[in-house]
Design an enzyme around this catalytic site. Sequence first.
Site, PDB file in Angstrom:
ATOM      1  N   CYS A  84       0.846  -1.187   0.000  1.00  0.00           N
ATOM      2  CA  CYS A  84       0.000   0.000   0.000  1.00  0.00           C
ATOM      3  C   CYS A  84       0.890   1.250   0.000  1.00  0.00           C
ATOM      4  CB  CYS A  84      -0.999  -0.035   1.157  1.00  0.00           C
ATOM      5  SG  CYS A  84      -2.368   1.156   0.927  1.00  0.00           S
ATOM      6  N   HIS A 194      -3.639  -4.783  -0.619  1.00  0.00           N
ATOM      7  CA  HIS A 194      -3.285  -5.431   0.651  1.00  0.00           C
ATOM      8  C   HIS A 194      -3.386  -6.949   0.491  1.00  0.00           C
ATOM      9  CE1 HIS A 194      -3.138  -1.973   3.460  1.00  0.00           C
ATOM     10  NE2 HIS A 194      -4.001  -1.433   2.615  1.00  0.00           N
ATOM     11  N   GLU A 196      -2.606  -9.169   2.619  1.00  0.00           N
ATOM     12  CA  GLU A 196      -3.040  -9.759   3.886  1.00  0.00           C
ATOM     13  C   GLU A 196      -4.545  -9.643   4.081  1.00  0.00           C
ATOM     14  OE1 GLU A 196      -2.499  -5.450   5.022  1.00  0.00           O
ATOM     15  OE2 GLU A 196      -1.745  -6.848   3.523  1.00  0.00           O
TER      16      GLU A 196
END
Length: 213
Positions: A84, A194, A196
């Site tokens: 990011c 992202h 994750e």
Amino acid sequence: MSQRPTVVVLDYGSGNVRSACRALSRVGAEVELTATPEKVLQADGMLLPGVGAFAAVMQQLRAVDAPRLIDMRLAGGRPVLGICVGEQVLFEGSAEKGDCEGLGQWPGRVSLLKAPVVPHMGWTHVEVPQGSHLFAGVEDQRFYFVHSYAAMCDPAQLMSKGPTALPLTTWAEHGSSRFVAAVENGPLCGTQFHPEKSGEAGLTLLENWVKML
């Protein structure tokens, strides 16, 4: 049994890093959240998270000597992954809230997305180049984005050709903007999205990165 590769998640004050730590641990890494220089330099991999405004992140990074540490890691061929805003700061600078210099690892600057709705928030397909290692097995998947700014120029087109391979750039679109979704450049990689927070596809991408350490 082979030893798990070590990954440092750089602890410089960025919020929302616990999910990244958990995801990396889940895909096989031994993870530590720290800014201790010796640990940052010695780890097999380093994750550079980023949440918030570009200039604020750069200020926080300088406070923990991150620009020098990242330079030293890359000079030794030791992998770094930015996520990011952690990917955005790898470029030369950003137009967010004025003009701010970045780490300058890649040429090009970050600018505001041109779209009816900003920020770009949600799941988006990406355009993956041939030869990508990060996206192996998830080339046709969607990933989760939350951002208002992005790099719009291909760093490979702005770099002079030489003995080293040029970066591989993955693209995505929002509104009328075609922007950099990810870059693979030897030991240095970055994703605007992202991983994750991108479900199984994101975990696969992180696992691919961990396997390269």
